[in-house]
Write an enzyme that holds these catalytic residues in place. Structure first.
Site, PDB file in Angstrom:
ATOM      1  CG  LEU A 266      -2.446  -0.912   0.718  1.00  0.00           C
ATOM      2  CD1 LEU A 266      -3.186  -0.921   2.517  1.00  0.00           C
ATOM      3  CD2 LEU A 266      -2.904  -0.694   0.236  1.00  0.00           C
TER       4      LEU A 266
ATOM      5  CE1 TYR B 257      -8.930   2.248  -7.384  1.00  0.00           C
ATOM      6  CE2 TYR B 257      -7.771   3.551  -6.402  1.00  0.00           C
ATOM      7  CZ  TYR B 257      -8.113   3.459  -7.311  1.00  0.00           C
ATOM      8  OH  TYR B 257      -8.439   3.972  -9.010  1.00  0.00           O
ATOM      9  CD  GLU B 258      -3.564   1.138  -3.173  1.00  0.00           C
ATOM     10  OE1 GLU B 258      -2.744   0.981  -2.851  1.00  0.00           O
ATOM     11  OE2 GLU B 258      -3.436   1.023  -4.738  1.00  0.00           O
ATOM     12  N   GLY B 259      -6.299   3.169   0.985  1.00  0.00           N
ATOM     13  CA  GLY B 259      -6.309   3.670   2.491  1.00  0.00           C
ATOM     14  C   GLY B 259      -7.471   4.546   2.230  1.00  0.00           C
TER      15      GLY B 259
ATOM     16  NE  ARG C  20      -1.901   4.121   1.553  1.00  0.00           N
ATOM     17  CZ  ARG C  20      -1.490   3.721   3.325  1.00  0.00           C
ATOM     18  NH1 ARG C  20      -0.645   3.282   3.512  1.00  0.00           N
ATOM     19  NH2 ARG C  20      -2.539   2.553   3.863  1.00  0.00           N
TER      20      ARG C  20
END
Length: 596
Positions: free
Chosen positions: A261, A403-405, A265
């Protein structure tokens, strides 16, 4: 290893413009790579936007195969496994320019080259890499990443999918449900995370997508945006995976997921950049062509203001993304020079800048949403129509904040990681924070500063904003200590200050470097963008600083900190914001494109 470029240290150190990498520093190889990617997108992707919007999943797969044929899927893959073995800047550069036309292709590309391939290149055994990575590098096979479950989203380690060792010890049987799996409809291989027995942490596995092995799929999800990105639920029912296909060690899946991740990011930030360029350019074209009241609407101040702000956010996003990208590349090279493997060097290089990766993910994903929203507004009623590209750009942009946190998670991560670095002694926050406290108790200087050099006041302002952050964050840590993570609204406010400082400083350093190389007169629009962004950043720091201080300080302490905040956000010479926007807009409208 020099510690001058440690991740997170930007908040306590002054960076020289000579020490940052900018898009103006691309070498000949990088410019050629950029141009070949743009040619592919302009020829294969942009003219077929309607096919993506009409959920032509087969065309997404076909486009991915073409990208594989041109080598674009292999840029980050080491040469030993059939890749180009290019550096991190090249990897991010390709991700940037291949992603601007449609979020559907961008998501398929990012999921495959990032979380579908990188876990194997970074954590796989030599046998695993030799077996799988060459096929992924060429596009013969496509990868997907199975982490999210109905009950495990942001809390990724809470997944219920089970991996049970067979009686003969030759394979694991995986049973569970995964959701929101990008590329699920056409992938050949899954990176699957499951829990063995009652382990604290999940474990990663490489699982081939074969028939008659207990794998089934939900229907394609119907989504707000990224419509032709294949997104399905995946069900595993005692699906067999050989024991030798465990990725890294037992219980190391959470570590794999988090590091994947981090890389994802910064690549997501890059993937939003060309979308911003295209939205901005499309808006300029329309504003120059649209006639109202016998005048092109590009002559109207309200429209010019929007165009200037759109271009500014894109310029700043580029500045910060490529600054961090080169810092990561340099860190990887330094570790390799010390004898570390490429795998370990890349992992540690990206992990070092995890704070910056989270900052970029938040800032640039929010900027593309705002940019697309203003694009719709400039197009007026036409912007709301599917006949113009603004509508799909706005819908595609929305997923980037999730997404990606999620951006909320990344905001809290950036502060949490910075505090952990401080506790480990990697970033000295305590010393500078104590100095700020002493300064607040002292008498402020009334000397007239010398601002004769370019950006002298702006760089002084950045230094003051850093003091404001240290004052707020230091006070919050003193007040709550280890319980700080329970005060999410305070963390979010502190994070917004941190984000604005990094983004504003990156733009100023890029522009100062450019002005020194070409002369300030040839960089006047870039100077205007850097000054405009800083002005807005100061406003945000003022607002978020007040919010934070009032939430934890009372009485005299609160009054002193609010006075300090006022001191640290005060200009000596307030910029003419309208004039700055006018300078930027004039250039854009004359060039009829985003031209920086």
């Amino acid at each position: 290893m020099s510690d001058k470029t440690r991740g997170g240290q930007f908040i306590v150190k002054e960076t020289k413009c000579e020490d940052v990498f900018t898009p103006e520093d691309f070498n000949e190889e990088q410019l050629m790579m950029r141009d070949s990617v743009k040619e592919f997108v302009d020829k294969e992707i942009w003219p077929n936007k309607n096919r993506f919007e009409n959920k032509d999943y087969a065309f997404t797969e076909e486009s991915m195969r073409k990208a594989g044929d041109l080598g674009f899927l292999s840029v980050a893959v080491p040469e030993a496994y059939g890749g180009m073995g290019m550096g991190f800047v090249n990897t991010v550069l390709v991700c940037d320019y291949i992603s601007g036309a449609t979020g559907s292709f961008s998501t398929a590309f990012g999921a495959h080259t990032g979380i579908g391939t990188m876990p194997i290149t970074l954590y796989g055994t030599e046998e695993q890499k030799q077996k799988y990575v060459p096929k992924l590098a060429t596009g013969e096979w496509f990868g997907a990443y199975c982490l999210t479950e109905p009950g495990a989203g942001s809390d990724a380690n809470s997944g219920k999918t089970k991996a049970v060792l067979s009686d003969d010890g030759t394979h694991y049987k995986i049973t569970g449900q995964k959701m929101w799996i990008s590329n699920a409809g056409f992938c050949s291989l899954f990176i699957v995370f499951a829990r063995i027995e009652d382990d604290k942490n999940i474990t990663g596995f490489i699982l081939e997508n074969t028939k008659d092995n207990g794998i089934s799929f939900g229907e394609e999800e119907h989504k707000l945006g990224i419509r032709a990105s294949s997104t399905r639920q995946v069900f595993f029912n005692e699906t067999k995976v050989p024991v030798e296909n465990m990725l890294a060690g037992r219980g190391e899946g959470f570590k794999i997921a988090m590091n994947a991740l981090n890389i994802g990011r910064i690549k997501l930030a890059a993937a939003c950049l060309d979308a911003q360029r295209r939205v901005t350019t499309g808006s300029i074209h329309y504003a120059n062509e649209r006639i109202q009241f016998n005048t092109a609407i590009s002559h109207f101040g309200a429209i010019r203001s929007k165009l200037a702000e759109m271009a500014t956010s894109c310029y700043v996003g580029e500045s910060a993304t490529y600054r961090a990208t080169k810092d990561i590349e340099d860190r990887i090279a330094a570790r390799e020079a010390e004898g570390a493997s490429h795998q370990e060097s890349e992992l540690k290089g990206v992990e070092e800048y995890a704070i910056e990766c989270s900052i970029l993910k938040v800032a640039v994903s929010e900027d593309i949403q705002n940019c697309a929203d203003e694009g719709i507004q400039i197009f007026g009623g036409m912007g709301f129509s599917e006949d113009t590209p603004m509508e799909s750009a706005w819908r595609d942009a929305r997923i980037a904040r999730i997404y990606e946190g999620t951006n909320e998670i990344n905001r809290m991560l950036s502060i949490g990681m910075l505090i952990k670095k401080a506790m480990k002694g990697h970033v000295d926050l305590l010393g500078p924070a104590s100095k700020v406290q002493e300064e607040l108790m002292g008498i402020p200087s009334f000397d007239t500063p010398d601002y004769s050099e370019l950006f002298a006041e702006e760089k002084e302002m950045i230094g003051k904003l850093k003091k404001a952050f240290l004052m707020v964050a230091g006070g919050a840590v003193q007040k709550y200590g280890p319980d700080l993570e329970g005060h999410q609204q305070l963390l979010m406010a502190a994070s917004d200050i941190l984000i604005e400082i990094y983004m504003a400083e990156s733009a100023i350093l890029r522009t100062e470097k450019l002005a020194k190389a070409k002369g300030a007169d040839k960089a006047k629009e870039q100077i205007a963008m850097a000054q405009l962004y800083l002005y807005k950043a100061v406003d945000i720091v003022t607002q978020k600083g007040k919010e934070g201080i009032i939430s934890f300080a009372e009485g005299d302490e609160q009054r002193m900190m609010l006075m300090g905040l006022s001191r640290y956000t005060k200009y000596t010479n307030m910029p003419n914001v309208v004039g700055l926007r006018e300078t930027i807009a004039s250039k854009l409208i004359t060039e009829n494109a985003y031209c920086f």
